[in-house]
Design a protein around this motif. Sequence first.
Motif: not given
Length: 405
Positions: A219, A223, A234, A236, A242-245, A247-249, A251
């Motif tokens: 993470y 970031e 990202l 994951s 928490p999701k870093p500001e 980024v496209r997460l 899961k």
Amino acid sequence: MLLNKKILVCVTGGIAVYKAVALVSKLSQAGAEVKVIMTSSAMEFVKPLSFQVMSRNDVYFDTFDEKDSHVIAHIDLADWADLIIVAPATANAIGKIANGIADDMVTTTLLATTAEVWIAPAMNVHMYQNKSVMRNIAQLHEDGYRFIEPAEGFLACGYVGKGRLEEPERIVDLIKERFSNPIQLPLAGKKVVVTAGPTRERIDPVRYISNFSSGKMGYAMAEAATKLGASTVLISGPVELPKPEGVRLVKVESAAQMLEAVLAEYDDASIVVKSAAVADYKPKEAQTQKMKKKDGDSSIELERTTDILKTLGAHKNSQILVGFAAETNDAIGYGKSKLESKNLDYIIVNDVTDPGGGFGSDTNVVTLLTRAGKSYPFEAMLKSELANVLLEKIIQEERATVDDR
């Protein structure tokens, strides 16, 4: 390019102060408006008059010497500058800036500015390599300061090594480049894919095989890449972060899902950082119902999961592929082996038994190994700081490779 650009040069005490005089002269000749602040130590080497002549402006050195009663000098200078350069920057000055100490006009002005600040270190090679200095530099990297790396060569103290202030001509070229690309971050226009966290391999609806990875390092890498201008994806595993500001997460849960997600993003990626701790094995058959407890021992037949990093290495085109190796013994040896066998460009190795790092910790102790055979060890530091330092070192290595071509 520098016409009417306002550049504030902060000069701290060291024998390289004479180079700062040449720097101010060349900046002025290039059309910049230059002002100078000196520390008391700097004035032991060169008198303010030299900088006054070269800049054609008053030289500042006393926080309480207000040359214009209509303004507060250090605030006015902090607001005036388009760019601030600390050259030469001593170990003492770097330590003060990193820790928010403001006890002279240079450090007070730096604390008050919102302008971009560049730091050009100059000191004895052993001082430059001192752990406390490296820690302060890492903190400043994390805080957004840019460094002009010192050159290697004969030093005033008699040593030969890294610590010479970069030549004024080179610094001026870097400043010209900066103003020709005013908002260009080093990873701007690049797509960075980061994997993070553990995977879970289901045994039955209530049990799974996993590991102790917290995802913190991955993470932090995502970031840091975003702050350096990248478009970051990202991928994951299950973590409590928490999701870093910015980024496209994506899961995922299992190794198979992570492989599928990475391959979907791989072809147009510029850099792939695989920091996830993916399970090496999974149950050969996952049960659809909860396994009931029975008398005696039991066993579960396992099979290998697909080696994601090796798969990426086999299909690599122009991507820069960065792996992680979490080991418990002979970390460097295993890291070098993986670097070669999986066709990586870089691998970041850490011994998870080290008290300064490992799973779940907020700090990490790692060594960056390169395909070219270089090794860069990093002492314990916050993962958030380390991520930025690692990416900047990789960027620096890639630029050097291009320059060598």
